[in-house]
Write an enzyme that holds these catalytic residues in place. Structure first.
Site: not given
Length: 533
Positions: A189, A317, A435
């Site tokens: 990330s 995600e 995610h």
């Protein structure tokens, strides 16, 4: 093996660490809360990091250091402070002759959350693969990225912290059994975007030799250069009681404010933004005498990443963004239907205008003739995944192909466990790997104990994912190739991306399988998709 109280010498003095037992057995040595820079307190707030001061005697390195000031992602409490520039070293042994590959982890959290401690990033899985693992903290939010477009506070302090940590590693890691000439930076990330920034920054060249970006690059909108960043710095100061456009007066004032008050005020600046997580993030810092990012990353990435590079994304995600917002998410659906521009980054609006694509064109690409409703949440997640993650990642891949840069390996993580930590914590209901799902197979998160979750059983499906993910990641760190030879855990050859009409990638699911995605069928190619409408 080291004693129960192992000691090591670094440039600044001696450290006393811990001998630990891994979650699956085996021993490793840890040194926690090691200062890699001088605490950025008082007049050093908003300044570039300085080398750490030496100390006398043996410094205790058995507890984690202070975290950066932030709103905790799990408890939603304000925590941390200025004094946060610490790293942690985990090594199978202190044998200096070993020269093990070094893997340096940069945590995610949108540049406003997180730390390198073992809450999420326990070292148990990776140190079994005979590597030295380093995790770090760095300054976050306004305290790490205040950019007044003036030399008094030119921005990117948090990224410069990471450079300082890499310099510390070059000077000291050999004393932990690590090889300073074989360093891999990796992150997820915001940490993945930071890795991408480090690969193009002139400040970081020569400090690492391979790179891994998981679910993030510098070209993602939330990681992107913010237009007119000084505007938000002035707004922050005004909210805290100093209404002025004098950059030096702003910095002088903000140095007097408690760090958690700055965090609180910073959060208040974002109430109606559905794209950005912060007004303070990486940006052009050309007003600095020592710039980290002298030009826009779009321009700098055109030269390509000049080290072996592994990057990719998770299958779904953006499903975490829906869960993360909770029930309040449904309140914004009518607003998005009324104006799809609200879920576009300002730079993307400029790009779309150049390509003659309207927000309604985008809406039709993903929703067809339907409206955005609770029944079309997956279509919204598909759009947000493309816009927030996938599009930027493939833009970097394209640049790698066009420049003929070093070998680049692309993946798509598809393993979807119904009881994943990210799914449980953020109330994710849509199927598909969300995610941060990949993190649970590289690190043992100690927060699992709070959820009464046991580590995956030996021989279980999840354990097999741990085995092959850690094998590929550490083989890449060792050799620059994630599959240099067949093993019991990994029997599929991961080919790098090539020029052609398709993107070759490794599908990381219940099994490993090389697959191809045809370039003319990707929804993130908005101009091509519009022409098909």
């Amino acid at each position: 093996m080291a004693s129960k109280n192992p000691t090591v010498s670094v440039k600044q003095g001696q450290l006393r660490g811990l001998l630990e037992t891994g979650i699956y057995g085996g021993k490793f040595v840890s040194f926690r809360g090691v200062p890699y820079a001088k605490p950025p307190v008082g007049p050093l707030r908003f300044k570039d990091p300085l080398p750490p001061e030496p100390w006398a005697g043996v410094r205790d390195a058995t507890d984690f250091g202070g975290t950066a000031a932030q709103k905790d992602l799990f408890t939603h409490q304000l925590i941390g402070g200025d004094d946060c520039l610490y790293l942690n070293v985990y090594t199978p042994s202190l044998d200096k002759l070993s020269k093990r590959p070094v893997m340096v982890w940069i945590h995610g959290g949108a540049f406003i959350h997180g730390s390198g401690d073992n809450t999420i990033y326990g070292p148990d899985y990776l140190v079994r693969k005979d590597v030295v693992l380093v995790t770090m903290n760095y300054r976050l939010g306004a305290l790490g990225f205040l950019n007044l477009e003036h030399e008094t506070a030119p921005g990117n302090q948090g990224l410069k912290d990471q450079v300082m940590a890499l310099k510390w590693i070059q000077e000291n890691i050999s004393n932990f059994g690590g090889d300073p000439s074989n360093v891999t930076i990796f992150g997820e990330s915001a940490g993945a975007a930071a890795v991408n920034y480090l690969t193009i920054s002139p400040m970081a060249q020569g400090l690492f030799h391979k790179a891994i970006s998981q679910s993030g690059v510098a070209l993602n909108p939330w990681a992107h250069v913010i237009k007119n960043p000084s505007k938000y710095a002035y707004q922050l100061a005004a909210r805290l009681g100093k209404d002025t456009n004098d950059p030096e007066a702003v910095v002088e004032f903000l140095r007097t404010v408690e760090p958690l008050k700055i965090v609180s005020a910073e959060n208040e600046l974002l109430k109606d933004d559905y794209i950005l997580f912060s007004r303070f993030g990486p940006g052009i810092d050309d007003k600095s005498p020592t710039p980290f990012l002298p030009k826009h990353p779009k321009a700098m990435l055109q030269a390509g990443v000049r080290v072996p590079y592994l990057l990719g994304y998770n299958a779904n995600e953006a499903s975490v963004l829906i869960g993360f917002k909770g029930p309040s998410f449904y309140d914004i659906i009518p607003k998005i239907n009324a104006n799809f521009n609200t879920v576009l980054h300002s730079e993307q609006l400029d790009d779309l205008k150049r390509d003659d694509i309207s927000a309604m064109d985008l809406k039709r690409i993903y929703f067809g003739d339907k409206h955005f409703t609770r029944e079309t949440l997956q279509q919204y997640a598909d759009y947000m995944s493309d816009m927030m993650f996938v599009q930027g990642i493939f833009d970097v891949v394209k640049a790698q192909i066009q420049t003929g840069a070093q070998d680049t390996y692309l993946y798509k993580f598809t393993y979807d466990a119904p009881d994943s930590l990210a799914r449980m914590k953020f109330n994710v209901t849509l199927p598909g790997a969300t995610h941060a799902d990949d993190l649970m197979y590289l690190f043992y998160p100690h927060i699992m104990k709070q959820f009464s979750l046991d580590p995956p059983r030996l021989g279980s499906e999840k354990y097999k994912v741990i085995q092959y993910l850690t094998q590929m990641w550490t083989d890449f760190a060792k050799t620059g190739n994630p599959t240099p030879k067949p093993t019991d855990a990994v029997d599929e050859v991961w080919e790098p991306v090539q020029k052609g009409d398709a993107y070759d990638y490794m599908n990381i699911g219940k099994t490993l399988k090389m697959e191809s995605a045809k370039k003319d069928e990707q929804t993130f190619e908005w101009k091509r998709m519009k022409n098909k409408l």
